[in-house]
Design a protein around this motif. Structure first.
Motif, short mmCIF file in Angstrom:
data_model
loop_
_atom_site.label_atom_id
_atom_site.label_comp_id
_atom_site.label_asym_id
_atom_site.label_seq_id
_atom_site.Cartn_x
_atom_site.Cartn_y
_atom_site.Cartn_z
N ARG A 132 28.12 34.05 32.49
CA ARG A 132 28.71 35.38 32.31
C ARG A 132 29.64 35.75 33.46
O ARG A 132 30.46 36.65 33.34
N LYS A 133 29.50 35.03 34.57
CA LYS A 133 30.41 35.25 35.70
C LYS A 133 31.72 34.51 35.52
O LYS A 133 32.68 34.76 36.25
N ARG A 134 31.76 33.58 34.54
CA ARG A 134 32.97 32.79 34.31
C ARG A 134 33.86 33.36 33.23
O ARG A 134 34.99 32.90 33.04
N GLY A 135 33.33 34.33 32.46
CA GLY A 135 34.13 34.90 31.39
C GLY A 135 33.38 35.99 30.66
O GLY A 135 32.18 36.20 30.87
N GLU A 136 34.09 36.70 29.80
CA GLU A 136 33.48 37.75 28.99
C GLU A 136 32.65 37.12 27.87
O GLU A 136 32.74 35.92 27.58
N THR A 137 31.82 37.94 27.23
CA THR A 137 31.06 37.50 26.07
C THR A 137 31.49 38.31 24.85
O THR A 137 31.98 39.43 24.97
N GLN A 138 31.30 37.72 23.69
CA GLN A 138 31.72 38.37 22.45
C GLN A 138 30.70 38.04 21.35
O GLN A 138 30.37 36.88 21.13
N ALA A 139 30.21 39.07 20.69
CA ALA A 139 29.31 38.85 19.56
C ALA A 139 30.08 38.17 18.43
O ALA A 139 31.22 38.53 18.14
N HIS A 140 29.45 37.19 17.83
CA HIS A 140 30.15 36.40 16.80
C HIS A 140 29.16 35.85 15.80
O HIS A 140 28.12 35.30 16.18
N ASP A 141 29.47 35.98 14.53
CA ASP A 141 28.64 35.42 13.47
C ASP A 141 29.22 34.08 13.05
O ASP A 141 30.21 34.01 12.33
N HIS A 142 28.59 32.99 13.49
CA HIS A 142 29.12 31.66 13.21
C HIS A 142 28.92 31.23 11.75
O HIS A 142 29.39 30.17 11.35
N ARG A 143 28.22 32.04 10.97
CA ARG A 143 28.02 31.71 9.56
C ARG A 143 29.09 32.33 8.66
O ARG A 143 29.16 32.02 7.47
N ASP A 144 29.89 33.21 9.22
CA ASP A 144 30.95 33.89 8.47
C ASP A 144 32.25 33.12 8.63
O ASP A 144 32.85 33.11 9.71
N ILE A 145 32.71 32.47 7.56
CA ILE A 145 33.89 31.62 7.67
C ILE A 145 35.15 32.42 7.98
O ILE A 145 36.03 31.95 8.70
N ASN A 146 35.24 33.64 7.47
CA ASN A 146 36.42 34.46 7.75
C ASN A 146 36.48 34.87 9.22
O ASN A 146 37.54 34.83 9.85
N GLU A 147 35.33 35.23 9.76
CA GLU A 147 35.29 35.57 11.19
C GLU A 147 35.57 34.34 12.04
O GLU A 147 36.26 34.42 13.06
N ALA A 148 35.05 33.19 11.62
CA ALA A 148 35.29 31.95 12.36
C ALA A 148 36.78 31.60 12.37
O ALA A 148 37.32 31.14 13.38
N GLN A 149 37.45 31.81 11.26
CA GLN A 149 38.88 31.53 11.19
C GLN A 149 39.67 32.45 12.12
O GLN A 149 40.64 32.03 12.75
N ARG A 150 39.24 33.70 12.23
CA ARG A 150 39.91 34.63 13.15
C ARG A 150 39.71 34.19 14.60
O ARG A 150 40.65 34.25 15.41
N VAL A 151 38.51 33.75 14.93
CA VAL A 151 38.24 33.29 16.29
C VAL A 151 39.01 32.01 16.60
O VAL A 151 39.53 31.83 17.71
N ALA A 152 39.11 31.13 15.62
CA ALA A 152 39.74 29.83 15.84
C ALA A 152 41.22 29.94 16.19
O ALA A 152 41.76 29.06 16.88
N VAL A 153 41.90 30.97 15.73
CA VAL A 153 43.33 31.08 16.01
C VAL A 153 43.60 31.67 17.39
O VAL A 153 44.72 31.62 17.88
N SER A 154 42.58 32.22 18.03
CA SER A 154 42.78 32.84 19.34
C SER A 154 42.78 31.77 20.43
O SER A 154 41.97 30.84 20.42
N VAL A 155 43.71 31.88 21.35
CA VAL A 155 43.83 30.89 22.42
C VAL A 155 43.74 31.53 23.81
O VAL A 155 43.56 30.82 24.81
N ASP A 156 43.89 32.83 23.91
CA ASP A 156 43.86 33.50 25.20
C ASP A 156 43.12 34.84 25.06
O ASP A 156 43.69 35.80 24.56
N PRO A 157 41.85 34.87 25.48
CA PRO A 157 41.08 33.81 26.12
C PRO A 157 40.59 32.77 25.12
O PRO A 157 40.50 33.04 23.92
N ALA A 158 40.28 31.59 25.63
CA ALA A 158 39.82 30.49 24.78
C ALA A 158 38.37 30.71 24.39
O ALA A 158 37.52 30.96 25.26
N PRO A 159 38.04 30.63 23.09
CA PRO A 159 36.65 30.81 22.67
C PRO A 159 35.79 29.61 23.06
O PRO A 159 36.19 28.47 22.87
#
Length: 316
Positions: free
Chosen positions: A246-273
């Motif tokens: 947690r000292k190296r970066g922020e945290t973000q709640a994420h549902d890895h079972r939701d394909i639509n949410e996963a696709q939104r996370v996958a396109v983000s590059v800054d910050p890197a998920p």
């Protein structure tokens, strides 16, 4: 608590030591992230107490692809970009053997790009680790698909002209994706947890591992994570985010079972998920589909017929 019989059975199992998964001395450069991935794999194999001779590691060509030489398993050092077809063949012929596929960014995303996308679609039961240092390093610094825009290399002396490929969004755009995660070699605890999670998934577990090349790309990823923005994905039954992370970066709640949410996370590059981006445990693997078809003979009969067909071409 285990029953007495089960406890005695567990105690009788010989536990392998870490050095049983070690082979010859690695010949990578000092500071190369490949060392960390090798060590993490050895720890995962020991934790699961796997027989070294019953594990198959497959690679293509590149610095990272020398890993099977240094991992004491059955290894197959293939040709450039063709590690995944070999892994698929192993899984179809010997489905009882776990397979680890190791590739670099150029090996997987460029020369092996066609095989990469179709391996995702086939969803074979294998762990796929792509060690991404954003450059062809073994051949002394040529631009790869993930090389940042403007980077000067031997093939782009005036700087690259194209935006780099985003492998995460490419994977999430494929049919039948079942597991996607991202980690980095400068986060060793997270690296271990990610590989362990991939190992325990039934299906193709695709893991992108960020690492810098200390010789040709020393400033990549903020000089190996020193100044590289990341966000750790927190999810139920996901990859743990330890307090120090947690000292190296922020945290973000994420549902890895939701394909639509996963696709939104996958396109983000800054910050890197960082963490488990997507997992679908319900998808059948290609091996399951292939061997369960009613119009196919059982595996033993199929192999017997295959041997007979090959024997027709025996030269005497």
């Amino acid at each position: 608590m285990l029953a007495e019989e089960s406890l005695l059975e567990v105690c009788a199992i010989e536990q392998h030591s870490l050095d049983e998964y070690e082979s010859e001395m690695p010949r990578w450069c000092k500071g190369c992230g490949d060392h960390g991935v090798l060590a993490a794999l050895q720890r995962v194999l020991r934790k699961n107490n796997l027989e070294p001779e019953n594990v198959v590691s497959v690679s293509g060509i590149g610095c990272s692809s020398r890993l099977p030489h240094y991992l004491n398993t059955y290894g197959f050092h293939g040709i450039h970009g063709r590690a995944l077809p070999i892994s698929t063949g192993v899984r179809l012929a010997r489905p009882e053997l776990p397979v680890i596929t190791i590739m670099g960014d150029g090996d997987c995303f460029s020369i092996g790009g066609n095989h990469w996308l179709h391996a995702i679609r086939y969803n074979i039961n294998a762990v796929v680790l792509v060690l991404d240092n954003e450059v062809y390093a073994l051949t002394k610094m040529q631009a790869s698909p993930t090389t940042p825009d403007g980077t000067k290399t031997n093939t782009t002396p005036h700087g690259t002209y194209l935006q780099p490929l985003n492998p995460l969004s490419a994977v999430m755009g494929m049919t039948n994706v079942s597991f996607l995660a991202q980690t980095a070699t400068w986060l060793p605890a997270h690296l271990d947890e990610t590989i362990e999670k991939a190992w325990n998934h039934h299906g193709l577990s695709f893991v992108r591992i960020l690492q810098r090349c200390p010789v040709f790309m020393p400033k990549a990823f903020g000089e190996g994570g020193l100044n590289f923005p990341v966000v750790f994905l927190e999810n139920e039954d996901g990859i743990p985010v330890h307090p120090l992370l947690r000292k190296r970066g922020e945290t973000q709640a994420h549902d890895h079972r939701d394909i639509n949410e996963a696709q939104r996370v996958a396109v983000s590059v800054d910050p890197a998920p960082m963490g488990l981006i997507y997992q679908n445990r319900d998808l059948p693997t290609y091996e399951d589909i292939r061997w369960q078809r009613k119009d196919r003979p059982d595996r033993a009969t199929f192999l017997e017929r295959l041997d007979a067909a090959v024997d027709r071409y025996t030269v005497t």
